[in-house]
Write a protein that holds these residues in place. Structure first.
Motif, PDB file in Angstrom:
ATOM      1  N   CYS A 164       5.456   8.380  -5.560  1.00 40.62           N
ATOM      2  CA  CYS A 164       4.504   8.504  -4.467  1.00 40.62           C
ATOM      3  C   CYS A 164       4.488   9.982  -4.006  1.00 40.62           C
ATOM      4  N   PHE A 170       8.775   5.943  -3.489  1.00 33.77           N
ATOM      5  CA  PHE A 170       8.272   4.812  -4.275  1.00 33.77           C
ATOM      6  C   PHE A 170       8.010   5.247  -5.707  1.00 33.77           C
ATOM      7  N   ARG A 179      -1.896   2.019  -4.978  1.00 30.42           N
ATOM      8  CA  ARG A 179      -1.960   1.038  -3.890  1.00 30.42           C
ATOM      9  C   ARG A 179      -0.975   1.420  -2.766  1.00 30.42           C
ATOM     10  N   HIS A 180       0.184   1.938  -3.160  1.00 34.35           N
ATOM     11  CA  HIS A 180       1.168   2.360  -2.163  1.00 34.35           C
ATOM     12  C   HIS A 180       0.624   3.531  -1.328  1.00 34.35           C
ATOM     13  N   GLU A 183      -1.714   2.367   1.317  1.00 35.14           N
ATOM     14  CA  GLU A 183      -1.049   1.834   2.516  1.00 35.14           C
ATOM     15  C   GLU A 183      -0.656   2.964   3.473  1.00 35.14           C
ATOM     16  N   HIS A 184      -0.279   4.146   2.897  1.00 37.73           N
ATOM     17  CA  HIS A 184       0.028   5.294   3.782  1.00 37.73           C
ATOM     18  C   HIS A 184      -1.206   5.755   4.518  1.00 37.73           C
TER      19      HIS A 184
END
Length: 186
Positions: A164, A170, A179-180, A183-184
């Motif tokens: 990430c 991540f 996708r991560h 979310e941020h």
């Protein structure tokens, strides 16, 4: 002159028919009340039967009933198989009932429900009566060639991993990382 060619004289034809009938002696058919019923004819009973080839003459043979081949009463007699294998129609009962001779038989390896009474053993076996052994559990690995069975030569999952860019903690493939990151940002 105009008579048909296939016409024969009547008197000559009648003479031939009468001589033909007198050559053979036809046996009278028994009345339905004179032949034994199904209740009277049982396995092991002594009977007199008329064989198929002896029906015109009515000649009777004696024997002991092995199998009943007719389900119900029949006007010309119940069809039976004698212990010697002859088949015919029962005309009368022969004296006292005799018990069928018991023949010593070798034990049959098939289950008892394998055959009908009086029927021969089938020429094939029924696998439903065999002992069931479940096949061994196999995986795809068992079907691989021997040179590929070494774990060092097995192909590994070589999808590139990414981190990430925001948190740096991540790790995963590109779709999971994207996708991560969403979310941020949301």
């Amino acid at each position: 002159m105009n008579t048909p060619r296939n016409r024969q004289q009547q008197s000559r034809r009648q003479d031939q028919d009468s001589t033909r009938r007198s050559d053979r002696s036809y046996a009278p058919r028994p009345s339905p009340s004179s032949v034994p019923s199904v209740q009277q004819v049982t396995r092991g009973a002594a009977v007199s039967i008329v064989l198929k080839e002896d029906q015109p003459t009515g000649r009777e043979v004696q024997g002991t009933v092995q199998d009943l081949l007719t389900r119900g009463n029949h006007p010309r007699g119940i069809k039976v198989r004698l212990t010697d294998g002859r088949v015919g129609r029962v005309q009368k009962m022969s004296g006292a009932a005799q018990s069928a001779p018991q023949v010593a038989q070798a034990p049959v390896s098939a289950p008892t429900n394998y055959r009908r009474e009086g029927a021969a053993l089938p020429s094939t076996r029924d696998v439903r009566f065999d002992e069931y052994e479940a096949p061994p559990v196999r995986t795809f690995f068992d079907f691989l060639p021997a040179e590929m069975r070494n774990e060092s030569t097995l192909p590994t999952n070589t999808t590139p991993t990414a981190k990430c860019p925001i948190c740096g903690e991540f790790e995963g493939d590109e779709v999971a990382v994207s996708r991560h990151v969403d979310e941020h940002l949301s």
